[in-house]
Structure formats: C-alpha cells, structure tokens
Design an enzyme around this catalytic site. Structure first.
Site, PDB file in Angstrom:
ATOM      1  CG  HIS A  95     -10.530 -28.376 -36.550  1.00 41.77           C
ATOM      2  ND1 HIS A  95     -10.152 -27.480 -35.817  1.00 41.77           N
ATOM      3  CD2 HIS A  95     -10.513 -28.180 -37.832  1.00 41.77           C
ATOM      4  CE1 HIS A  95      -8.876 -27.261 -37.885  1.00 41.77           C
ATOM      5  NE2 HIS A  95      -9.762 -28.012 -38.535  1.00 41.77           N
TER       6      HIS A  95
ATOM      7  CE  LYS B   1      -3.191   2.420   2.744  1.00 50.57           C
ATOM      8  NZ  LYS B   1      -4.160   2.206   3.662  1.00 50.57           N
TER       9      LYS B   1
END
Length: 507
Positions: A270, A133
């Site tokens: 595929h 922070k």
C-alpha cells in the site's frame, strides 16, 4: 477522387499511394513526397501547379495557399462554397495524408536550437486541422499505421461517418500533442517552473483491468520513457492500478540508493515499506527486509537496486508476492521466479530513474503541481544537538533511516538497526501514534536502534516514548517552537539527536 499527400515520415507512403492510384485516385503531393512518389512510378500532380509558384523561404512555405485550403475546406453541401470552387477553379481533395516535421525527434536528439525551431511545422498542422474540420467530406490521415485500414475500407465501399470522425479525432489529438511539445520546449528555454497554463502530454501505455476497485476503469499513461514507463515485463499477470502505485513507490525508494553493491531491498505494501535493508548480497538484503514484518509483507512487492540472482529468487519464491522489480535478473533467477505463474517480474532501466520531473496530483476541480523532492542533502551539514557524537555504525543507520523516512507517508516514523528497517509508522493523524506503531512493530529491535521522523517533534513525549523502547539516536528536521524542550529530553535520556533542517512530508 483526389488525394493530397505531404509527409515527413515516408513509412508506407509509396504503397499507400500505389493502392490509391490503383483505385483511380489522382495524387497531389509536395516537395520530397512528390519526388519520392515520382521516383516510384506514381503519377503526381505537384502542389506548385495549384499555387502557381515553387516553394519559397527554403521550404518554409509550400502549401499555404487559398486554393490548397479551399480544396480541403469546401463543404460539398454548401452551394455558395461550390460556386467559389467553380469560379476559382479549385481542385477538391477527398483525402489528405499529412504527418509533421520531426520536432519531437530533434528535441530528443538534443539538436541545436536553430535546427529544432526550423522543425516547427506550420503548413502541416494547418492542413491537418482543415481536413479534420471538414471530416464529413475529407478523409484525414496522420498515422502511417492507418494506411492499410483505409485502403481496405475504400475497397469495401468507403469510410462511413463514424470512421471519418475517429480519424478526425486522431488528427486533432496529433496537432494538440505537437503543439504541447512545442510549448514545453519553449517553457524550458525560459526556465518556466510553474507555468501560467499547464499542459500534460502523456500517451496511453496500458489499459488496466480496472482501477483501485473493480467498478472503476483504469489506464496507465506514460509522460516519457522514464521509470515506470520504461519497465520491461518479464513474466506474470498483467499489471493493475494498485500494482503500478506500489511499483512507483518502490522505485522512489530505489532512487535514494545507488545501483549495485551494497544490495538494497525494499518490500512495499500500500505504497509504504514493510521492510528495507542494505546488505552485501541481494539474498541477505531480501531476508533482512522480509524479517522486519513478515505478515505485512505477504502480497507485497519487492524492489532491488541490484541484479537478482538464483539464491535470491529461490528465497522469494517461498512466499507470496505480487511483484519483483530489479534492474536485472539472471537466467536462473527468471526460471525460478516464473514458476510462480502470477508473480509479475519487472525490469527497470537504472538510468531512467535519474531525471527529475514535476509531480502531479488530481484534486476536486483541478490539479496540484510541484517539483519532485530531490533536494541534495549533505549529512555533514546536519546539526548535532544532543547526546554523544554518533559512532560510525550509528551514522550509517542514521543516514539509512533518513533516506527511508523521506518516502514514507506522513506522519512518518521509521526505526532502523544495522541498516535494516525494524519498524515503520505511517499515515497516522498524530506523530505519537506513528511512533507507537513503529516501536510496536520493531519490538526488541528498538533497543539500540536509530529513529527518524519526517518532520519535527511537536512535544517531548515522542522522545520519552522512544527512550522507553531503547532508541539511542534520533534524526529529525527540527524547527519546532519546543525544540529546546525536545533537545532537553534527549539529553536527559542520553539519546543522540541530529537536526537535518529539511522536512520531507509525503501526504
């Protein structure tokens, strides 16, 4: 300059502290870290001198104190903060190096619950968050691999704001990851299948050249060491987004067949199979799978449930494929396959395929979550509803066809003969269209073949069409309002029909 160091993973920490000390930094440390640094001749100020007492509750509380967090969180540009620091004689920290209790490691080792819970870090995440922070004034370090880079930058004049921001981001990611692992553990304790809030914990394993298309970005994130995340790349080009989708499909088919003899081979294009077969040897399995649809197999990927030997590799090398995937390759097989420079050779760990997990799919505005389709099925429970009782040979084909059909995209139809896939219909908007596609590919091989459907037949026309091509047995879930009509059609054509009672849609 002051550094506060409190680490569970002691990798590189002595060298890091020595380098800081060499630049004139004052080192504060707690517990085992202070002891280790002191043993290596590094002057250390114990955190107890700040908080005014030694650790308590068997170490559960060591650094949770106003002065510790004041020294981390002070905004040096805020006069009010600085007045508080002066009044309370709080030492300011310019660097905080913290890593966390080994909670994830204890879970992975299968440690007893009390030991796992004791390894939930409290003070560590709080110090990390406080330092992150206040990144404009405090350098936060959570990864030992960053120690050398930070020392190098300090020698060169210090870390700029962007460097500090990147370290803060890494710190917040670490605490978030840690918290997610803890909540996942507790979720398992209460056997929560579909949690109120779902967290996905995955780490980037590979940056991909692009996604499905060159204008899309792509990466592979591993949730654990299972399946694709645990593969070893033994040769060939880097993997693409589409390669990984097809490899995943291949592994799903392999999951349905035990590893080693009989040899199972599937060829994927595929995400759907162009061919699949069970045979005594991998070479025979590949040949049978390839013969089902050689033109569609071009550029596909090959998956095996068994080691690949040299004869199989030489057979594969005659055509173009993207990937060969197997649990093992002989040295001579690798030599043959590596001559195909672009062929990706992937080795997977069989034991990594046996752990069920959740399936996740993204949709616009959210995700869909479900358990894997791993229901245990006993073919002995299937209902024989029409035709002659299956012969042993038919029964083998029926079971094989059902295992294959489970992984084909809906509407799924497969035609099988002699434990080899002869035709497949997938992704069509009607079941009859899928059926016609499968029968067309199978051609003459449909004569005397077994047919499987992933869901019930809505009309008898499916049975009539199958009969015209010579299909002799059908396995399907059943459950249609027209089941009796469908059964009657099977009886008219002398087709053996079984109902499994289980549907396996795969969209």
């Amino acid at each position: 300059m002051r550094a506060l160091i409190s680490v569970t993973d002691k990798t590189g920490v002595v060298e890091f502290a020595q380098a800081l000390m060499g630049m004139g930094w004052e080192i504060y440390a707690s517990g085992g870290t202070a002891t280790l640094l002191g043993q290596n001749g590094i002057p250390v100020v114990p955190t107890e001198t700040i908080v005014g007492f030694t650790r308590i509750l068997n170490g559960r509380i060591k650094t949770i104190h106003t002065k510790i967090y004041g020294g981390i969180l002070t905004d040096r540009d805020n006069p009010s903060h600085l007045r508080d620091v002066e009044e309370h004689q709080i030492p300011l920290f310019d660097l905080v190096a913290v890593n966390l209790y080994a909670f994830e490691k204890k879970v992975a080792e299968g440690a007893p619950d009390p030991e796992i819970i004791e390894n939930i870090d409290i003070g560590g995440p709080s110090m990390i968050r406080a330092a992150a922070k206040n990144f404009r004034h405090v350098i936060v370090v959570v990864d030992p691999e960053d120690y050398p880079v930070i020392i190098e930058k300090l020698h060169a004049g210090g870390l700029d704001l962007y460097d500090r921001l990147c370290l803060a981001l890494k710190a917040f990611r670490r605490t978030a990851d840690y918290d997610i692992s803890i909540q996942s553990y507790f979720s398992r304790l209460v056997e929560e299948k579909m949690p109120e809030i779902f967290f996905l914990r995955a780490r980037k394993k590979w940056e991909l050249r692009y996604g499905e298309n060159p204008h899309q970005r792509g990466a592979f994130y591993a949730e654990n060491a299972r399946a694709l995340a645990g593969i070893t790349i033994l040769g060939g080009k880097e993997l693409s987004y589409n390669n990984l989708l097809d490899a995943d499909s291949s592994l799903r088919f392999i999951q349905s067949f035990s590893v080693n003899p009989p040899a199972f081979c599937v060829i994927i294009k595929h995400t759907n199979p162009t061919g699949a077969a069970l045979r005594p040897t991998p070479q025979e399995a590949f040949q049978s799978a390839f013969q089902a649809d050689p033109s569609s197999a071009f550029g596909g990927i090959i998956g095996f449930n068994c080691p690949v030997d040299e004869p199989t590799a030489l057979e594969i090398a005659k055509s173009f494929f993207e990937i060969v995937l197997a649990p093992e390759f002989s040295e001579s097989a690798l030599l043959a396959l590596r001559k195909k420079k672009n062929l990706r050779i992937l080795q997977f760990e069989p034991s990594a395929l046996s752990h069920p997990s959740l399936e996740i799919r993204s949709v616009l505005g959210g995700i869909l979550l479900q358990t894997e389709d791993t229901i245990e099925e006993d073919p002995a429970d299937w209902k024989w509803v029409a035709g002659e009782r299956p012969t042993p040979e038919q029964w083998e084909d029926i079971v094989f066809a059902w295992k294959i059909c489970k992984h084909v995209k809906s509407n799924a139809i497969v035609v099988v003969k002699n434990q080899a896939l002869s035709g497949v219909g997938c992704g069509q908007t009607s079941r009859i269209a899928s059926l016609q596609s499968a029968l067309k590919t199978a051609g003459e091989n449909a004569m005397g073949a077994v047919l499987a459907s992933d869901a019930f037949f809505p009309f008898r026309d499916n049975v009539d069409t199958a009969a015209q091509s010579g299909v002799t047995a059908i396995v399907q879930p059943g459950g249609s309002i027209r089941d009796e009509e469908v059964i009657a059609a099977a009886r008219e054509h002398g087709i053996t029909m079984l109902f499994t009672g289980i549907r396996h849609f795969r969209h």
